[in-house]
Write a protein that holds these residues in place. Structure first.
Motif, PDB file in Angstrom:
ATOM      1  N   THR A 118      11.345  -4.515   7.627  1.00  0.00           N
ATOM      2  CA  THR A 118      10.200  -3.795   7.079  1.00  0.00           C
ATOM      3  C   THR A 118       9.667  -2.825   8.119  1.00  0.00           C
ATOM      4  N   GLY A 119       8.903  -1.831   7.646  1.00  0.00           N
ATOM      5  CA  GLY A 119       8.263  -0.912   8.578  1.00  0.00           C
ATOM      6  C   GLY A 119       7.313  -1.639   9.509  1.00  0.00           C
ATOM      7  N   ALA A 120       6.699  -2.716   9.007  1.00  0.00           N
ATOM      8  CA  ALA A 120       5.783  -3.490   9.852  1.00  0.00           C
ATOM      9  C   ALA A 120       6.522  -4.108  11.027  1.00  0.00           C
ATOM     10  N   ASN A 121       7.689  -4.703  10.773  1.00  0.00           N
ATOM     11  CA  ASN A 121       8.441  -5.317  11.875  1.00  0.00           C
ATOM     12  C   ASN A 121       8.950  -4.268  12.859  1.00  0.00           C
ATOM     13  N   LEU A 122       9.273  -3.085  12.364  1.00  0.00           N
ATOM     14  CA  LEU A 122       9.728  -1.999  13.236  1.00  0.00           C
ATOM     15  C   LEU A 122       8.633  -1.614  14.223  1.00  0.00           C
ATOM     16  N   GLU A 123       7.434  -1.397  13.706  1.00  0.00           N
ATOM     17  CA  GLU A 123       6.345  -0.915  14.560  1.00  0.00           C
ATOM     18  C   GLU A 123       5.681  -2.026  15.375  1.00  0.00           C
ATOM     19  N   GLU A 124       5.614  -3.233  14.795  1.00  0.00           N
ATOM     20  CA  GLU A 124       4.838  -4.287  15.457  1.00  0.00           C
ATOM     21  C   GLU A 124       5.506  -4.826  16.716  1.00  0.00           C
ATOM     22  N   GLU A 129       7.246   3.427   3.965  1.00  0.00           N
ATOM     23  CA  GLU A 129       5.983   4.073   3.606  1.00  0.00           C
ATOM     24  C   GLU A 129       4.793   3.117   3.599  1.00  0.00           C
ATOM     25  N   ASP A 130       5.049   1.805   3.380  1.00  0.00           N
ATOM     26  CA  ASP A 130       3.904   0.898   3.283  1.00  0.00           C
ATOM     27  C   ASP A 130       3.484   0.308   4.628  1.00  0.00           C
ATOM     28  N   SER A 131       4.115   0.760   5.696  1.00  0.00           N
ATOM     29  CA  SER A 131       3.725   0.303   7.034  1.00  0.00           C
ATOM     30  C   SER A 131       2.566   1.147   7.553  1.00  0.00           C
ATOM     31  N   THR A 132       1.975   0.720   8.662  1.00  0.00           N
ATOM     32  CA  THR A 132       0.879   1.497   9.249  1.00  0.00           C
ATOM     33  C   THR A 132       1.347   2.879   9.668  1.00  0.00           C
ATOM     34  N   THR A 133       2.509   2.961  10.336  1.00  0.00           N
ATOM     35  CA  THR A 133       2.984   4.281  10.761  1.00  0.00           C
ATOM     36  C   THR A 133       3.412   5.115   9.559  1.00  0.00           C
ATOM     37  N   GLY A 134       3.910   4.455   8.501  1.00  0.00           N
ATOM     38  CA  GLY A 134       4.226   5.180   7.273  1.00  0.00           C
ATOM     39  C   GLY A 134       2.970   5.750   6.640  1.00  0.00           C
ATOM     40  N   ASN A 135       1.891   4.960   6.670  1.00  0.00           N
ATOM     41  CA  ASN A 135       0.605   5.438   6.151  1.00  0.00           C
ATOM     42  C   ASN A 135       0.086   6.611   6.983  1.00  0.00           C
ATOM     43  N   ILE A 136       0.243   6.503   8.304  1.00  0.00           N
ATOM     44  CA  ILE A 136      -0.207   7.586   9.187  1.00  0.00           C
ATOM     45  C   ILE A 136       0.554   8.871   8.879  1.00  0.00           C
ATOM     46  N   PHE A 137       1.878   8.751   8.731  1.00  0.00           N
ATOM     47  CA  PHE A 137       2.686   9.927   8.406  1.00  0.00           C
ATOM     48  C   PHE A 137       2.234  10.532   7.076  1.00  0.00           C
ATOM     49  N   THR A 138       1.980   9.679   6.086  1.00  0.00           N
ATOM     50  CA  THR A 138       1.520  10.146   4.774  1.00  0.00           C
ATOM     51  C   THR A 138       0.218  10.929   4.898  1.00  0.00           C
ATOM     52  N   SER A 139      -0.676  10.455   5.772  1.00  0.00           N
ATOM     53  CA  SER A 139      -1.965  11.150   5.935  1.00  0.00           C
ATOM     54  C   SER A 139      -1.754  12.574   6.446  1.00  0.00           C
ATOM     55  N   TYR A 140      -0.766  12.763   7.323  1.00  0.00           N
ATOM     56  CA  TYR A 140      -0.479  14.112   7.834  1.00  0.00           C
ATOM     57  C   TYR A 140       0.139  14.994   6.752  1.00  0.00           C
ATOM     58  N   VAL A 141       0.920  14.366   5.862  1.00  0.00           N
ATOM     59  CA  VAL A 141       1.503  15.119   4.747  1.00  0.00           C
ATOM     60  C   VAL A 141       0.388  15.574   3.799  1.00  0.00           C
ATOM     61  N   ILE A 142      -0.536  14.658   3.489  1.00  0.00           N
ATOM     62  CA  ILE A 142      -1.646  14.990   2.587  1.00  0.00           C
ATOM     63  C   ILE A 142      -2.521  16.102   3.181  1.00  0.00           C
ATOM     64  N   LYS A 143      -2.704  16.070   4.506  1.00  0.00           N
ATOM     65  CA  LYS A 143      -3.511  17.106   5.169  1.00  0.00           C
ATOM     66  C   LYS A 143      -2.752  18.427   5.322  1.00  0.00           C
ATOM     67  N   GLY A 144      -1.472  18.419   4.945  1.00  0.00           N
ATOM     68  CA  GLY A 144      -0.679  19.642   5.025  1.00  0.00           C
ATOM     69  C   GLY A 144      -0.166  19.950   6.414  1.00  0.00           C
ATOM     70  N   GLU A 145      -0.181  18.946   7.310  1.00  0.00           N
ATOM     71  CA  GLU A 145       0.241  19.177   8.697  1.00  0.00           C
ATOM     72  C   GLU A 145       1.706  18.836   8.946  1.00  0.00           C
ATOM     73  N   LEU A 146       2.304  18.049   8.047  1.00  0.00           N
ATOM     74  CA  LEU A 146       3.729  17.716   8.150  1.00  0.00           C
ATOM     75  C   LEU A 146       4.332  17.719   6.756  1.00  0.00           C
ATOM     76  N   LYS A 147       5.635  17.930   6.692  1.00  0.00           N
ATOM     77  CA  LYS A 147       6.337  17.889   5.412  1.00  0.00           C
ATOM     78  C   LYS A 147       6.897  16.483   5.182  1.00  0.00           C
TER      79      LYS A 147
END
Length: 326
Positions: A73-79, A191-209
């Protein structure tokens, strides 16, 4: 292949003779036999195994070529990396069963996210990692490059920029060991990990694709190519810790190739073991017995199959200790 056994293995051999204890020994011996006969092993990590510090034993398994590929999971990757850089800031709550909703809220207010009896410190763990990940995401996008989630994390680890924060011996980090060996990792549902959520926030803000990080479908293609290249001879085994997407996703690559691509030369998984404390039941993937996987085209009739119905935080380090001869 005989080997000198250390005290942990000797204890297991002398005491683990029946029931789940015997299943643990059988699974460990089966894993060992699979490797001795030239096979490779996929290990899948569900739950919070990185926060449980599985890296203490898993990292050595990776260094000694006992693991060829990981699905997590993304959680195990980041944690695992969060524990590496913020270990002293973690907070243990032994009486977690007695916490009131107000006490849980107080932990949140103090920027602690609880996983059972262990609280991950938001500022020191998540935010410390965030700035370095955002840099590699942005750098890749500027160059018109795209990578998988684990490849971005490998870039951060290999850069050496996190070393200033190390709070545990890096030999106990399975991500550091995996990055050094460059073993493939599959991270479904990142996408459901913390870093996935962080990346999503940058996409929503238009800062990353969104396309800068490769997708789950691309992970399945990547796994397909890896399996085709590595399933000759003795084949690839499947060692599953817990249930969920970390196990569901990779195991179905075999029936996908056989049934959907109609490639009829695809070997089944050559070994299967699941450690789970989920109650064996119908309709519950985590509680399904291995034989059910035969009907789904995942395991052969003759595939060695094991299930250890116990807590993976106890069982997995013992099985790894056996395989490492400790």
């Amino acid at each position: 292949m005989s080997k000198t056994r250390g005290p942990i293995s000797q204890f297991i051999e002398r005491n683990y003779l029946h029931f789940n204890a015997a299943a643990l020994v059988d699974a460990a011996k089966g894993y060992e036999t699979h490797l001795d006969e030239g096979g490779k092993m996929l290990v899948s990590l569900a739950g919070a195994m990185s926060t449980a510090e599985l890296g203490i034993s898993l990292a050595e398994m990776i260094r000694q070529d006992k693991v060829a590929i990981i699905s997590c999971t993304g959680a195990n990757l980041e944690e695992d990396v969060m524990n590496l850089v913020a270990h002293s800031h973690y907070k243990r709550v032994p009486h977690y069963r007695d916490l009131s909703p107000q006490e849980e809220w107080d932990l949140l207010e103090n920027h602690y996210n609880r996983v059972t009896d262990t609280c991950i410190p938001e500022e020191e763990a998540f935010r410390r990692l965030q700035s370095h990940l955002v840099k590699v995401w942005r750098d890749a996008e500027e160059r018109g490059e795209r990578y998988f989630p684990h490849e971005f994390l490998y870039q951060v680890v290999r850069s050496g920029e996190l070393e200033q924060y190390y709070e545990i011996d890096p030999k106990n980090s399975w991500i550091v060991a995996a990055a050094e060996k460059n073993i493939p990792i599959v991270v479904p549902g990142w996408e459901d990990s913390t870093t996935g959520n962080i990346f999503t926030s940058y996409v929503i803000k238009g800062e990353l694709k969104a396309s800068t990080v490769k997708s789950g479908i691309e992970y399945m293609v990547y796994l397909t190519e890896w399996y085709r290249a590595n399933s000759g001879g003795k084949g690839v085994g499947f060692f599953q810790i817990g249930g969920g997407i970390a196990g569901d996703f990779p195991i179905c690559v075999v029936p996908m190739m056989y049934q959907d691509l109609e490639w009829h030369d695809v070997p089944f998984w050559a070994y299967f073991c699941q450690i789970s404390d989920s109650t064996t039941s119908y309709g519950s993937y985590s509680g399904a017995v291995p034989n059910e996987k035969i009907t789904w085209g995942k395991l052969d009739i003759n595939t060695p199959k094991y299930i250890v119905e116990s807590d993976a935080t106890i069982v997995a380090p013992l099985i790894f200790a056996w395989i490492l001869g400790q």
